[in-house]
Design an enzyme around this catalytic site. Structure first.
Site, PDB file in Angstrom:
ATOM      1  N   CYS A   1       0.815  -1.229   0.000  1.00 57.57           N
ATOM      2  CA  CYS A   1       0.000   0.000   0.000  1.00 57.57           C
ATOM      3  C   CYS A   1       0.842   1.270   0.000  1.00 57.57           C
ATOM      4  O   CYS A   1       0.336   2.345  -0.321  1.00 57.57           O
ATOM      5  CB  CYS A   1      -0.944   0.018   1.189  1.00 57.57           C
TER       6      CYS A   1
ATOM      7  N   HIS B   1      -3.414   7.477   2.049  1.00 59.62           N
ATOM      8  CA  HIS B   1      -3.776   6.137   1.586  1.00 59.62           C
ATOM      9  C   HIS B   1      -5.157   5.820   2.164  1.00 59.62           C
ATOM     10  O   HIS B   1      -5.426   6.086   3.338  1.00 59.62           O
ATOM     11  CB  HIS B   1      -2.746   5.129   2.091  1.00 59.62           C
TER      12      HIS B   1
ATOM     13  N   ASN C   1      -9.970  -0.061  -0.230  1.00 58.80           N
ATOM     14  CA  ASN C   1      -8.508   0.027  -0.197  1.00 58.80           C
ATOM     15  C   ASN C   1      -7.949  -0.532  -1.508  1.00 58.80           C
ATOM     16  O   ASN C   1      -8.000  -1.744  -1.724  1.00 58.80           O
ATOM     17  CB  ASN C   1      -8.003  -0.777   1.011  1.00 58.80           C
TER      18      ASN C   1
HETATM   19  N1  ACO Z   1     -18.420  -8.694   8.736  1.00 58.69           N
HETATM   20  C1  ACO Z   1     -19.025  -8.891   9.914  1.00 58.69           C
HETATM   21  N2  ACO Z   1     -18.342  -9.197  11.035  1.00 58.69           N
HETATM   22  C2  ACO Z   1     -17.004  -9.297  10.933  1.00 58.69           C
HETATM   23  C3  ACO Z   1     -16.330  -9.108   9.719  1.00 58.69           C
HETATM   24  C4  ACO Z   1     -17.094  -8.791   8.591  1.00 58.69           C
HETATM   25  N3  ACO Z   1     -16.539  -8.577   7.380  1.00 58.69           N
HETATM   26  N4  ACO Z   1     -15.021  -9.263   9.941  1.00 58.69           N
HETATM   27  C5  ACO Z   1     -14.869  -9.538  11.249  1.00 58.69           C
HETATM   28  N5  ACO Z   1     -16.079  -9.571  11.845  1.00 58.69           N
HETATM   29  C6  ACO Z   1     -16.383  -9.812  13.244  1.00 58.69           C
HETATM   30  C7  ACO Z   1     -15.292 -10.623  13.926  1.00 58.69           C
HETATM   31  O1  ACO Z   1     -15.520 -12.011  13.704  1.00 58.69           O
HETATM   32  C8  ACO Z   1     -15.485 -10.232  15.373  1.00 58.69           C
HETATM   33  O2  ACO Z   1     -16.587 -10.938  15.891  1.00 58.69           O
HETATM   34  P1  ACO Z   1     -16.559 -11.494  17.420  1.00 58.69           P
HETATM   35  O3  ACO Z   1     -16.446 -10.270  18.274  1.00 58.69           O
HETATM   36  O4  ACO Z   1     -17.861 -12.204  17.530  1.00 58.69           O
HETATM   37  O5  ACO Z   1     -15.349 -12.366  17.488  1.00 58.69           O
HETATM   38  C9  ACO Z   1     -15.895  -8.772  15.282  1.00 58.69           C
HETATM   39  O6  ACO Z   1     -16.391  -8.572  13.945  1.00 58.69           O
HETATM   40  C10 ACO Z   1     -14.748  -7.802  15.525  1.00 58.69           C
HETATM   41  O7  ACO Z   1     -13.659  -8.231  14.742  1.00 58.69           O
HETATM   42  P2  ACO Z   1     -12.282  -7.486  14.828  1.00 58.69           P
HETATM   43  O8  ACO Z   1     -11.308  -8.147  13.912  1.00 58.69           O
HETATM   44  O9  ACO Z   1     -11.920  -7.323  16.262  1.00 58.69           O
HETATM   45  O10 ACO Z   1     -12.704  -6.088  14.201  1.00 58.69           O
HETATM   46  P3  ACO Z   1     -11.930  -4.717  14.255  1.00 58.69           P
HETATM   47  O11 ACO Z   1     -12.702  -3.742  15.038  1.00 58.69           O
HETATM   48  O12 ACO Z   1     -10.482  -4.871  14.569  1.00 58.69           O
HETATM   49  O13 ACO Z   1     -12.053  -4.277  12.739  1.00 58.69           O
HETATM   50  C11 ACO Z   1     -10.720  -4.189  10.743  1.00 58.69           C
HETATM   51  C12 ACO Z   1     -11.458  -5.082  11.736  1.00 58.69           C
HETATM   52  C13 ACO Z   1     -11.728  -3.336  10.028  1.00 58.69           C
HETATM   53  C14 ACO Z   1      -9.983  -5.089   9.756  1.00 58.69           C
HETATM   54  C15 ACO Z   1      -9.735  -3.315  11.527  1.00 58.69           C
HETATM   55  O14 ACO Z   1      -8.925  -4.083  12.370  1.00 58.69           O
HETATM   56  C16 ACO Z   1      -8.856  -2.523  10.603  1.00 58.69           C
HETATM   57  O15 ACO Z   1      -9.311  -1.645   9.924  1.00 58.69           O
HETATM   58  N6  ACO Z   1      -7.543  -2.787  10.620  1.00 58.69           N
HETATM   59  C17 ACO Z   1      -6.614  -2.077   9.765  1.00 58.69           C
HETATM   60  C18 ACO Z   1      -6.656  -2.723   8.460  1.00 58.69           C
HETATM   61  C19 ACO Z   1      -6.087  -1.831   7.443  1.00 58.69           C
HETATM   62  O16 ACO Z   1      -6.378  -0.685   7.370  1.00 58.69           O
HETATM   63  N7  ACO Z   1      -5.259  -2.410   6.669  1.00 58.69           N
HETATM   64  C20 ACO Z   1      -4.741  -1.763   5.597  1.00 58.69           C
HETATM   65  C21 ACO Z   1      -3.462  -1.063   5.940  1.00 58.69           C
HETATM   66  S1  ACO Z   1      -2.239  -1.764   5.056  1.00 58.69           S
HETATM   67  C22 ACO Z   1      -2.850  -1.988   3.559  1.00 58.69           C
HETATM   68  O17 ACO Z   1      -3.496  -1.107   3.055  1.00 58.69           O
HETATM   69  C23 ACO Z   1      -2.649  -3.326   2.938  1.00 58.69           C
END
Ligand code: ACO
Length: 325
Positions: A114, A252, A282
């Site tokens: 990214c 980004h 993204n």
């Molecule tokens: N739909 C519905 N529920 C979901 C989904 C989905 N797509 N994905 C996960 N869940 C559920 C999980 O199973 C979990 O359920 P549980 O509490 O019953 O176990 C709950 O939602 C929370 O999951 P988390 O993984 O804790 O969710 P979080 O709040 O961390 O959000 C996310 C996840 C959006 C991926 C977040 O961590 C994030 O944005 N991280 C940064 C990712 C990013 O920006 N990456 C790119 C940077 S680098 C690049 O660009 C390659």
């Protein structure tokens, strides 16, 4: 006299196929509400099966060349930031060179996931300053949908395909000042110790397949917030600039919550932030030039504005670029 790099045009391209969160919810256990609340994403574009990264790059590059008023044959350097090359080799940049009808200079890819566009801009800026190129194309292009694991709902809802490009020209000045149009500085970093947080589990040397994108979302989020705040401060301090000097943050587009956090640290109101994550998701290396082109074509970014670009991606890699448009 000193040679500096000026951005003289931009262009972008998004595949026609738009997939909304509701469309995804038909094949993945997810919902529009969850995706919007966690990421700000409403839809993404996906390339068709016969549309390759170089096809997206070509359309974005042609638009950037037209915007700059430059003919493809004038280009003597092409650098493409991509994680999803058409082929393991040659570089997507040389395929783009062929499609554009260019025969001179050099063309190669930069792999920084990214952060690919910021890395590519940094490389091109150095090559222009050292006299190795006069007119360059810097492209971010991805078909990241090809790396998505549809059984992993924590990652497959976050990404989209697209391409963006800028034309960068060598310009001679008496001395470089922050007020001149051009790249003021670039700042790139990586920490390979954090590879396991975000990687693709395939590759020619390991599995002989492209593999699937794998991410520890929470930890990547934490590193993104910290590293991006640090690198934007580094860019400002290196040029004796204040938060208030920035006209536009062009980040980004991974997650609206990460962008909000960086804008807050910079004390920037959100109406000074170019936001496309809602519609593009993204797009990895393509996201900054896509956002830049959106800002320019919508009449938000104007000539003379000071832009701060920043990104973080797999590697981990991260970086920032300060550019006077
Ligand atoms: N739909 C519905 N529920 C979901 C989904 C989905 N797509 N994905 C996960 N869940 C559920 C999980 O199973 C979990 O359920 P549980 O509490 O019953 O176990 C709950 O939602 C929370 O999951 P988390 O993984 O804790 O969710 P979080 O709040 O961390 O959000 C996310 C996840 C959006 C991926 C977040 O961590 C994030 O944005 N991280 C940064 C990712 C990013 O920006 N990456 C790119 C940077 S680098 C690049 O660009 C390659």
């Amino acid at each position: 006299m000193k040679t500096i790099s000026q951005l003289i045009g931009c262009g972008s391209y998004l595949p026609q196929n738009v997939v909304t969160n509701d469309d995804l919810a038909k094949k993945v256990d997810t919902s529009d509400e969850w995706i919007i609340a966690r990421t700000g994403i409403k839809q993404r574009h996906f390339a068709s099966d016969d549309e390759y990264t170089s096809d997206l790059a070509l359309k974005a590059a042609q638009r950037a060349l037209e915007h700059a008023g430059v003919d493809g044959t004038e280009i003597d350097l092409i650098v493409v930031g991509t994680t999803t090359p058409d082929r393991t080799f040659p570089a997507t940049a040389v395929r783009l060179q062929k499609h554009l009808g260019c025969r001179t200079g050099a063309a190669f890819d930069v792999q920084a996931v990214c952060s690919g566009f910021v890395y590519a801009l940094a490389v091109v800026d150095s090559m222009i300053q050292s006299g190795q190129a006069k007119t360059a194309l810097v492209v971010g292009a991805e078909t990241i949908s090809r790396l998505l694991n549809w059984k992993d709902r924590t990652t497959c809802v976050l990404f989209g395909d697209g391409a963006g490009a800028v034309v960068v020209k060598a310009v001679e000045v008496e001395e470089q000042t922050n007020g001149q149009a051009g790249i003021i500085s670039t700042h790139i970093h990586s920490d390979g110790n954090l590879e396991e947080l975000l990687y693709c589990d395939g590759g020619p040397s390991t599995t002989q397949t492209a593999g699937y994108l794998t991410m520890a979302g929470k930890e990547v989020f934490r590193h993104a917030v910290t590293n991006l705040a640090a690198v934007v401060n580094e860019a400002l301090e290196a040029n004796n600039l204040q938060d208030s000097d920035i006209d536009w943050l062009v980040p980004h587009q991974a997650n609206k919550r990460i962008i909000d956090s960086t804008a807050k640290k910079l004390k920037m109101p959100m109406d000074k932030v170019i936001l496309t994550v809602e519609d593009h998701a993204n797009t990895s290396a393509a996201s900054i030039p896509l956002a830049l082109d959106h800002g320019v074509r919508e009449g938000l970014i104007k000539r003379g504005d000071l832009l701060l670009m920043e990104a973080m991606g797999g590697g981990l890699t991260w970086g920032a670029a300060l550019v006077r448009w």
